[in-house]
Design a protein around this motif. Structure first.
Motif, PDB file in Angstrom:
ATOM      1  N   MET A 150      -2.846  -5.649   2.985  1.00  9.80           N
ATOM      2  CA  MET A 150      -1.555  -5.023   2.707  1.00  9.80           C
ATOM      3  C   MET A 150      -0.960  -5.560   1.411  1.00  9.80           C
ATOM      4  N   TYR A 151      -1.098  -6.859   1.178  1.00  4.49           N
ATOM      5  CA  TYR A 151      -0.613  -7.448  -0.073  1.00  4.49           C
ATOM      6  C   TYR A 151      -1.360  -6.839  -1.263  1.00  4.49           C
ATOM      7  N   ALA A 152      -2.691  -6.758  -1.159  1.00  4.12           N
ATOM      8  CA  ALA A 152      -3.487  -6.213  -2.260  1.00  4.12           C
ATOM      9  C   ALA A 152      -3.130  -4.752  -2.522  1.00  4.12           C
ATOM     10  N   LEU A 153      -2.948  -3.976  -1.457  1.00  2.04           N
ATOM     11  CA  LEU A 153      -2.567  -2.573  -1.612  1.00  2.04           C
ATOM     12  C   LEU A 153      -1.205  -2.449  -2.306  1.00  2.04           C
ATOM     13  N   THR A 154      -0.281  -3.330  -1.935  1.00  6.61           N
ATOM     14  CA  THR A 154       1.045  -3.319  -2.550  1.00  6.61           C
ATOM     15  C   THR A 154       0.942  -3.511  -4.055  1.00  6.61           C
ATOM     16  N   GLN A 155       0.105  -4.464  -4.480  1.00 12.97           N
ATOM     17  CA  GLN A 155      -0.048  -4.716  -5.914  1.00 12.97           C
ATOM     18  C   GLN A 155      -0.618  -3.485  -6.618  1.00 12.97           C
ATOM     19  N   GLU A 156      -1.627  -2.889  -6.004  1.00 10.51           N
ATOM     20  CA  GLU A 156      -2.314  -1.743  -6.613  1.00 10.51           C
ATOM     21  C   GLU A 156      -1.388  -0.532  -6.742  1.00 10.51           C
ATOM     22  N   VAL A 157      -0.692  -0.185  -5.654  1.00  9.85           N
ATOM     23  CA  VAL A 157       0.146   1.006  -5.652  1.00  9.85           C
ATOM     24  C   VAL A 157       1.352   0.827  -6.585  1.00  9.85           C
ATOM     25  N   CYS A 158       1.980  -0.325  -6.522  1.00 15.41           N
ATOM     26  CA  CYS A 158       3.158  -0.559  -7.370  1.00 15.41           C
ATOM     27  C   CYS A 158       2.785  -0.616  -8.845  1.00 15.41           C
ATOM     28  N   GLU A 159       1.675  -1.242  -9.147  1.00 17.58           N
ATOM     29  CA  GLU A 159       1.222  -1.303 -10.549  1.00 17.58           C
ATOM     30  C   GLU A 159       0.991   0.107 -11.088  1.00 17.58           C
ATOM     31  N   ALA A 160       0.336   0.942 -10.311  1.00 17.03           N
ATOM     32  CA  ALA A 160       0.067   2.309 -10.749  1.00 17.03           C
ATOM     33  C   ALA A 160       1.350   3.115 -10.905  1.00 17.03           C
ATOM     34  N   HIS A 161       2.398   2.712 -10.195  1.00 19.71           N
ATOM     35  CA  HIS A 161       3.675   3.416 -10.234  1.00 19.71           C
ATOM     36  C   HIS A 161       4.601   2.875 -11.326  1.00 19.71           C
ATOM     37  N   GLY A 162       4.115   1.945 -12.129  1.00 17.86           N
ATOM     38  CA  GLY A 162       4.941   1.393 -13.199  1.00 17.86           C
ATOM     39  C   GLY A 162       5.897   0.314 -12.754  1.00 17.86           C
ATOM     40  N   MET A 163       5.613  -0.283 -11.566  1.00 18.44           N
ATOM     41  CA  MET A 163       6.442  -1.370 -11.062  1.00 18.44           C
ATOM     42  C   MET A 163       5.561  -2.556 -10.686  1.00 18.44           C
ATOM     43  N   PRO A 164       4.997  -3.223 -11.679  1.00 19.51           N
ATOM     44  CA  PRO A 164       4.107  -4.349 -11.378  1.00 19.51           C
ATOM     45  C   PRO A 164       4.880  -5.528 -10.802  1.00 19.51           C
ATOM     46  N   ALA A 165       4.145  -6.429 -10.163  1.00 24.69           N
ATOM     47  CA  ALA A 165       4.759  -7.648  -9.634  1.00 24.69           C
ATOM     48  C   ALA A 165       5.045  -8.589 -10.794  1.00 24.69           C
ATOM     49  N   TYR A 166       6.313  -8.913 -10.992  1.00 22.63           N
ATOM     50  CA  TYR A 166       6.630  -9.939 -11.989  1.00 22.63           C
ATOM     51  C   TYR A 166       6.742 -11.306 -11.326  1.00 22.63           C
ATOM     52  N   GLU A 167       6.740 -11.297  -9.984  1.00 25.17           N
ATOM     53  CA  GLU A 167       6.752 -12.504  -9.155  1.00 25.17           C
ATOM     54  C   GLU A 167       6.028 -12.139  -7.874  1.00 25.17           C
ATOM     55  N   ILE A 168       5.599 -13.114  -7.115  1.00 24.60           N
ATOM     56  CA  ILE A 168       4.747 -12.881  -5.955  1.00 24.60           C
ATOM     57  C   ILE A 168       5.251 -11.752  -5.059  1.00 24.60           C
ATOM     58  N   SER A 169       6.534 -11.724  -4.767  1.00 26.38           N
ATOM     59  CA  SER A 169       7.077 -10.754  -3.817  1.00 26.38           C
ATOM     60  C   SER A 169       7.981  -9.713  -4.454  1.00 26.38           C
ATOM     61  N   ASN A 170       8.102  -9.725  -5.774  1.00 29.50           N
ATOM     62  CA  ASN A 170       9.080  -8.872  -6.442  1.00 29.50           C
ATOM     63  C   ASN A 170       8.437  -7.990  -7.504  1.00 29.50           C
ATOM     64  N   HIS A 171       8.787  -6.713  -7.458  1.00 36.02           N
ATOM     65  CA  HIS A 171       8.243  -5.704  -8.356  1.00 36.02           C
ATOM     66  C   HIS A 171       9.392  -5.010  -9.082  1.00 36.02           C
TER      67      HIS A 171
END
Length: 383
Positions: A225-246
């Motif tokens: 779930m964590y890995a999916l979160t990184q992938e989907v948010c990155e593709a949406h233009g909201m990368p993680a700038y901190e472990i839990s924050n996009h």
């Protein structure tokens, strides 16, 4: 230059009251039937005056109303606090003022009043976009109420964030992906997403200890779930700038960055923590935890416990732990200036060889694979 100036200076104000206590929450929050808000206002103002005398001449970069549920504060109280803040410190031109809100306590008129008082960013505790899971999490609002509250916030403030909790009971990976994409479709510019953690002393912790709380995901599913979160948010233009924050570019929480970058912050309110550098000594501060005790202490002129000095070696440890949470990592030159042996050279070599960290000049950052096991990476790096 004193080290804290690398991170800036912020003010955290803790409002300890909620309408109900969520079963997963281990924050300092309390349910009260009656609150004398004028008395609380006077106590906050007194504490601002006290801390302001110690930090006179500083530029204040951020203010954060946390809790608890600060959106239960009377707008007049927030307005008075921000007026006193502006008369106490030099204010940055881009002062960020965040107020946490729960959807059930959002009203258009109240939000307009907060904005008129100086609040310019809202952080909303949505937690789930599924009514059944909201009930399981002990939340008082529905998805429809959360969406309505978000629309009010979006119409009132330029910057709106909201929180989601994943790895909930019986949650599947496809369900989390659908919920995440729904959240991203709401035109947010900042999302905080936390894996459900069961803490001792909470209702969920007690339930788990009794053999309840079935359906929690395995560690492997949580990692997926964590890995999916990184992938989907990155593709949406909201990368993680901190472990839990996009966030979209420029929409990062500047207040939280002060914590992660080792800046100074004053903590005011029940249980609030702070870090203040005074006469070249960095002090850890903490306020009395129970609301009644803090209120009485603040009224008596000292709303915090005795301070403890933070030695440079501990400052270095904090910077290592917090700095590696950020996408851009930390400055090794700064770290070694705090404590020359703050990092294990053998550990650094091992982590570089394993691809857990990357080193670009003096900038050390965790790689995507390193961020998944960041606690282990930090343990290996610590001297």
């Amino acid at each position: 230059m004193e080290d804290w100036r690398n991170g800036g200076f912020g003010l955290y104000l803790h409002w300890p009251f909620c309408q109900s206590k969520c079963p997963y929450c281990d924050f300092n929050s309390h349910v009260a039937t009656r609150i004398d808000q004028s008395r609380w206002q006077a106590a906050y103002l007194a504490e601002i005056d006290r801390v302001g005398r110690e930090t006179s001449g500083r530029v204040l970069n951020t203010v954060f109303f946390g809790g608890g549920t600060p959106s239960l504060m009377d707008p007049e109280v927030v307005h008075a606090i921000l007026d006193r803040v502006r008369s106490t410190w030099n204010i940055a031109n881009d002062l960020e003022v965040t107020l946490e809100a729960n959807p059930g306590s959002v009203e258009a008129g109240r939000f307009r009043a907060y904005a008129e008082g100086g609040v310019n960013r809202i952080s909303m505790g949505v937690q789930a976009l599924n009514d059944a899971d909201l009930r399981r999490l002990g939340r008082l609002h529905s998805v429809a109420e959360a969406r309505a509250a978000f629309d009010i916030a979006r119409a009132t403030f330029d910057r709106v964030s909201f929180d989601l909790i994943y790895a909930r009971q019986d949650q599947t990976l496809p369900q989390w992906e659908a919920e995440l994409r729904e959240a991203l479709s709401m035109a947010v510019d900042h999302l905080s997403m936390y894996q459900l953690t069961i803490e001792d002393g909470t209702a969920f912790g007690d339930r788990l200890a009794r053999g309840g709380l079935k359906g929690l995901p395995s560690d492997d599913l949580g990692a997926d779930m964590y890995a999916l979160t990184q992938e989907v948010c990155e593709a949406h233009g909201m990368p993680a700038y901190e472990i839990s924050n996009h966030a979209r570019d420029g929409a990062e929480s500047r207040h939280n960055r002060i914590y992660w970058q080792g800046g100074d912050y004053a903590g005011i309110g029940p249980g609030a923590h702070g870090r203040l550098t005074l006469d070249s000594i960095r002090w850890a501060t903490v306020a009395q935890r129970m609301p009644a005790a803090w209120l009485a202490a603040a009224e008596a002129g000292r709303g915090e416990e005795p301070r403890e000095a933070v030695p440079p070696s501990e400052m270095a440890d904090e910077y290592l732990i917090m700095g590696l949470r950020l996408r851009e990592g930390l400055d090794l030159t700064r770290l070694r200036a705090l404590a020359p042996k703050a990092i294990s050279e053998r550990g650094l070599t091992d982590m570089l060889d394993l691809g857990m960290v990357a080193l670009e000049g003096e900038r050390l950052r965790a790689t995507p694979q390193g961020r998944v096991v960041l606690n282990a990476v930090i343990t290996a790096l610590a001297a």
